[in-house]
Motif scaffolding. Structure first.
Motif, PDB file in Angstrom:
ATOM      1  N   LEU A 132       0.909  -1.130   0.063  1.00 48.56           N
ATOM      2  CA  LEU A 132       0.133  -0.045  -0.014  1.00 48.56           C
ATOM      3  C   LEU A 132       0.871   1.235   0.120  1.00 48.56           C
ATOM      4  N   PHE A 133       1.688   1.228   0.978  1.00 46.93           N
ATOM      5  CA  PHE A 133       2.533   2.457   1.201  1.00 46.93           C
ATOM      6  C   PHE A 133       3.403   2.820   0.039  1.00 46.93           C
ATOM      7  N   SER A 134       4.196   1.754  -0.504  1.00 43.18           N
ATOM      8  CA  SER A 134       5.196   1.837  -1.525  1.00 43.18           C
ATOM      9  C   SER A 134       4.328   2.263  -2.919  1.00 43.18           C
ATOM     10  N   THR A 135       3.372   2.099  -2.862  1.00 41.96           N
ATOM     11  CA  THR A 135       2.620   2.394  -4.027  1.00 41.96           C
ATOM     12  C   THR A 135       1.911   4.099  -4.085  1.00 41.96           C
ATOM     13  N   ILE A 136       1.369   4.300  -2.660  1.00 42.80           N
ATOM     14  CA  ILE A 136       0.616   5.607  -2.593  1.00 42.80           C
ATOM     15  C   ILE A 136       1.496   6.844  -1.816  1.00 42.80           C
ATOM     16  N   ILE A 137       2.668   6.529  -1.388  1.00 42.47           N
ATOM     17  CA  ILE A 137       3.258   7.537  -0.717  1.00 42.47           C
ATOM     18  C   ILE A 137       4.351   8.238  -1.653  1.00 42.47           C
ATOM     19  N   LYS A 138       4.456   9.603  -1.310  1.00 39.22           N
ATOM     20  CA  LYS A 138       5.341  10.298  -1.886  1.00 39.22           C
ATOM     21  C   LYS A 138       6.226  11.119  -0.878  1.00 39.22           C
ATOM     22  N   GLY A 140       7.283  13.185   1.973  1.00 41.91           N
ATOM     23  CA  GLY A 140       6.488  14.355   2.632  1.00 41.91           C
ATOM     24  C   GLY A 140       4.966  14.033   3.082  1.00 41.91           C
ATOM     25  N   TYR A 141       4.646  13.043   2.204  1.00 38.69           N
ATOM     26  CA  TYR A 141       3.167  12.841   2.476  1.00 38.69           C
ATOM     27  C   TYR A 141       2.949  12.328   3.996  1.00 38.69           C
ATOM     28  N   VAL A 142       1.684  12.519   4.315  1.00 34.47           N
ATOM     29  CA  VAL A 142       1.449  12.669   6.043  1.00 34.47           C
ATOM     30  C   VAL A 142       0.159  11.290   5.915  1.00 34.47           C
ATOM     31  N   ILE A 143       0.279  10.463   6.978  1.00 30.94           N
ATOM     32  CA  ILE A 143      -0.813   9.349   7.145  1.00 30.94           C
ATOM     33  C   ILE A 143      -1.178   9.427   8.621  1.00 30.94           C
ATOM     34  N   PRO A 144      -2.088   9.888   8.979  1.00 29.63           N
ATOM     35  CA  PRO A 144      -2.831   9.855  10.170  1.00 29.63           C
ATOM     36  C   PRO A 144      -3.376   8.770  10.691  1.00 29.63           C
ATOM     37  N   ASN A 145      -3.340   8.431  11.777  1.00 31.91           N
ATOM     38  CA  ASN A 145      -3.910   7.281  12.485  1.00 31.91           C
ATOM     39  C   ASN A 145      -4.161   7.198  13.792  1.00 31.91           C
ATOM     40  N   ASN A 146      -5.024   6.342  14.570  1.00 34.71           N
ATOM     41  CA  ASN A 146      -5.114   6.637  16.037  1.00 34.71           C
ATOM     42  C   ASN A 146      -3.619   6.529  16.629  1.00 34.71           C
ATOM     43  N   ASN A 147      -3.048   5.170  16.419  1.00 30.27           N
ATOM     44  CA  ASN A 147      -1.908   4.982  16.817  1.00 30.27           C
ATOM     45  C   ASN A 147      -1.350   3.764  15.821  1.00 30.27           C
ATOM     46  N   HIS A 148      -0.363   4.203  15.035  1.00 28.84           N
ATOM     47  CA  HIS A 148       0.324   3.408  14.069  1.00 28.84           C
ATOM     48  C   HIS A 148       1.158   2.253  14.681  1.00 28.84           C
ATOM     49  N   ALA A 154       6.732   2.188  10.154  1.00 31.92           N
ATOM     50  CA  ALA A 154       8.154   1.887   9.483  1.00 31.92           C
ATOM     51  C   ALA A 154       7.784   1.976   7.984  1.00 31.92           C
ATOM     52  N   ASN A 155       6.877   1.130   7.461  1.00 30.94           N
ATOM     53  CA  ASN A 155       6.499   0.963   6.167  1.00 30.94           C
ATOM     54  C   ASN A 155       6.258   2.406   5.531  1.00 30.94           C
ATOM     55  N   ILE A 156       5.867   3.261   6.513  1.00 32.65           N
ATOM     56  CA  ILE A 156       5.379   4.690   5.888  1.00 32.65           C
ATOM     57  C   ILE A 156       6.792   5.445   5.880  1.00 32.65           C
ATOM     58  N   GLU A 157       7.607   5.490   6.796  1.00 32.20           N
ATOM     59  CA  GLU A 157       8.739   6.398   6.838  1.00 32.20           C
ATOM     60  C   GLU A 157       9.817   5.675   5.808  1.00 32.20           C
ATOM     61  N   TYR A 158       9.586   4.337   5.701  1.00 31.08           N
ATOM     62  CA  TYR A 158      10.722   3.992   4.719  1.00 31.08           C
ATOM     63  C   TYR A 158      10.353   4.372   3.375  1.00 31.08           C
ATOM     64  N   ASN A 159       9.281   4.737   3.016  1.00 30.39           N
ATOM     65  CA  ASN A 159       8.791   5.295   1.915  1.00 30.39           C
ATOM     66  C   ASN A 159       8.703   6.836   1.782  1.00 30.39           C
ATOM     67  N   GLY A 160       9.500   7.404   2.652  1.00 23.80           N
ATOM     68  CA  GLY A 160       9.655   9.104   2.890  1.00 23.80           C
ATOM     69  C   GLY A 160       8.292   9.604   3.418  1.00 23.80           C
ATOM     70  N   GLY A 197      -2.504  20.194   4.230  1.00 25.01           N
ATOM     71  CA  GLY A 197      -3.103  20.185   3.048  1.00 25.01           C
ATOM     72  C   GLY A 197      -3.505  18.921   2.552  1.00 25.01           C
ATOM     73  N   PRO A 198      -4.946  18.588   2.203  1.00 23.84           N
ATOM     74  CA  PRO A 198      -5.454  17.346   1.800  1.00 23.84           C
ATOM     75  C   PRO A 198      -4.700  16.672   0.856  1.00 23.84           C
ATOM     76  N   GLU A 199      -4.301  17.541  -0.091  1.00 20.15           N
ATOM     77  CA  GLU A 199      -3.317  16.817  -1.272  1.00 20.15           C
ATOM     78  C   GLU A 199      -2.045  16.083  -0.873  1.00 20.15           C
ATOM     79  N   ASN A 200      -1.666  16.401   0.458  1.00 20.60           N
ATOM     80  CA  ASN A 200      -0.443  15.397   1.015  1.00 20.60           C
ATOM     81  C   ASN A 200      -0.840  14.667   1.921  1.00 20.60           C
ATOM     82  N   VAL A 201      -2.133  14.076   2.017  1.00 21.53           N
ATOM     83  CA  VAL A 201      -2.845  13.284   2.816  1.00 21.53           C
ATOM     84  C   VAL A 201      -3.233  12.132   2.082  1.00 21.53           C
ATOM     85  N   PRO A 202      -2.486  10.867   1.440  1.00 21.02           N
ATOM     86  CA  PRO A 202      -2.990  10.187   0.596  1.00 21.02           C
ATOM     87  C   PRO A 202      -3.960   9.170   0.956  1.00 21.02           C
TER      88      PRO A 202
END
Ligand code: F0G
Length: 484
Positions: A132-138, A140-148, A154-160, A197-202
């Motif tokens: 999922l994250f290697s496909t959708i993240i550029k 600087g993109y931000v992913i909110p969660n209750n708690n990751h 790690a998969n989010i951060e690894y993809n930047g 900005g919503p454009e940075n939250v995939p």
């Protein structure tokens, strides 16, 4: 007339009395809804042996051979006991490279419960996250969660990307008893979206139950509100579904309007608000290996499938054997059984209740899959720099052969890049994760009794220092030594 009333009163009393007796028979916590067909021997070691094994392991319980452990509460992941029906299902494995019949059972079960259009098998949860994250993240993109969870982060951060935890503030108070301490803070979610900005939250996510926040559930109302907020900004909503059935059980018990609804319907409603999910079937799939991603977006599904073929396998097996797919589809149906869920969540709660009666500090209320001991308050004389959580895991092992995991300074303390100072986490927890259908209630009593014994002589317990550590994820391999 007076006699008549007396008789009625008497009948009422009798009825209450009978109901009380019946309730007594029913028991507060339901007994195991299964009988044992196969047993696995577990070793009882001597005190001297355990002292030697823990020393050899550099006082890190990850390095103790599992055969030297009596009760293993390191994780509830991949440690479930499968049912006779799941084992029978494994004999029905169709190991065809493409189009195995087991994939179609797997797909149909997941479509029934989760309701998504595309079902993509993976060999465990973190691969679904990776895809999922290697496909959708550029960057600087931000992913909110209750708690990751760690692997999600790690998969989010690894993809930047940047992983943001937005759980409600009450979750940080270990003594506050609230029904849904896993809820995301909707205001924080909106202000994050507006700031970056919503454009940075995939996508936006919610983890049910919230493992990193104590296995606490998320309410249906909060799932609905999260969905509404994300969709207001055209952001897709994904659920980390690892412990979805336990979450549905809490909704049934604690949220108005759900008491009479079957777990299947509650689960269907939870996922109806989402656009997709990632799932480690090693938890509520009741299997030892497996996972999947499910989603509605055709284009994203196509991209993820192309990547799946590259790293996991053909789309109808995704890194799993046909027999594994069959066991998952049976497990996902079994986990919806309310008799099972009442016993399961009750077993965790019962352990908490015994500890609470003895004054042992832990994160309250108990979560769906684990009791999280509060090591800071259990061992207040050990500063965070001397790893109170590690001291407690070592004591659990040497005292009784119990293995738990530290979720504290060894796992999470960070160095401030500018000052070089150590930043300690808010909480020092020791998680006692309970494998599904594995340990009997009498084994859980053994766990409670031994923790209470340790608690009674807590002042004798000493801290630790690190001898050797890896630059990242040091808790898995670090070696420590006890302080004099
Ligand atoms: N998400 C959550 C909430 C998890 O708890 C886990 C795993 C994963 C994702 C990753 O799944 O292990 O199949 O790759 N949690 C385990 C634990 C390891 O001990 O809590 P996986």
């Amino acid at each position: 007339m007076r006699n008549g009333i007396l008789f009625v009163e008497f009948l009422t009393l009798l009825h209450t009395f009978a109901a009380n007796i019946l309730e007594g028979i029913q028991m507060k916590y339901p007994p195991e809804p299964f009988k044992i067909k196969t047993v696995e021997h577990i070793a009882r070691t001597t005190d001297a042996e355990r002292q030697q094994y823990i020393k050899n392991a550099g006082y890190n319980v990850f390095s103790i051979p599992a055969e030297k452990i009596y009760i293993d509460l390191l994780t509830d992941s991949g440690t479930s006991a499968m049912s006779d029906k799941q084992w029978a299902g494994m004999m029905n494995g169709d190991e065809s490279y493409a189009g195995s019949r087991n994939y179609f059972h797997f797909e149909a079960t997941i479509k029934k419960i989760f309701g998504f259009k595309h079902i993509i098998p993976t060999h465990q949860g973190r691969v679904a996250e990776n895809l999922l994250f290697s496909t959708i993240i550029k960057p600087g993109y931000v992913i909110p969660n209750n708690n990751h969870f760690d692997t999600t982060r790690a998969n989010i951060e690894y993809n930047g990307g940047i992983a943001k935890d937005l759980v409600n503030d009450a979750a940080k108070d270990t003594n506050l008893i609230l029904p849904f301490k896993g809820n995301i803070d909707i205001q924080k979610l909106e202000s994050l979206i507006q700031t970056v900005g919503p454009e940075n939250v995939p996508i936006g996510m919610i983890t049910i139950t919230n493992n990193s926040g104590g296995g606490q559930p998320v309410s249906m109302e909060n799932i609905r509100a999260t969905s509404k907020m994300l969709h207001k900004y055209d952001i897709p909503f994904f659920i980390d579904a690892c412990r979805f059935a336990e979450n549905a059980w809490f909704i049934k018990q604690r949220e108005g309007g759900y008491a009479e609804k079957p777990i299947l319907e509650i689960a269907q409603e939870m996922f109806s608000y989402a656009d997709g999910c990632t799932m480690s079937a090693k938890k509520d799939g009741l299997v030892n290996m497996g996972g999947f991603m499910a989603l509605n977006d055709d284009e994203l599904a196509q991209k993820v499938t192309n990547r799946l073929i590259l790293i996991e396998g053909f789309p109808t097996y995704g890194g799993l054997s046909g027999r594994d797919l069959e066991a998952i589809s049976i497990g996902l149906n079994e986990v919806l059984d309310e008799t099972y869920l009442a016993y399961r969540v009750g077993q965790v709660e019962q352990l908490g209740e015994k500890l609470a009666a003895a004054g042992v500090p832990f994160l309250k209320p108990t979560g769906g899959h684990a009791v999280y001991l509060d090591a800071k308050n259990f061992l207040p004389h050990i500063p965070q720099s001397e790893f109170p959580g590690i001291a407690l895991t070592v004591e659990l092992y040497t005292h009784a052969g119990i293995r738990a995991v530290e979720i504290g300074s060894l796992m999470f303390a960070q160095k401030d890049i500018k000052t070089g100072e150590t930043i300690f986490p808010d909480l020092e927890l020791v998680r006692l994760a309970i494998p599904r259908r594995v340990y009997t209630n009498s084994q859980m009593d053994f766990v409670a009794e031994n923790i209470i014994e340790i608690f009674e002589r807590r002042n004798d317990i000493k801290g630790f220092e690190i001898v050797k550590e890896a630059p990242v994820l040091r808790h898995f391999t670090a070696e420590l030594k006890p302080l004099a």
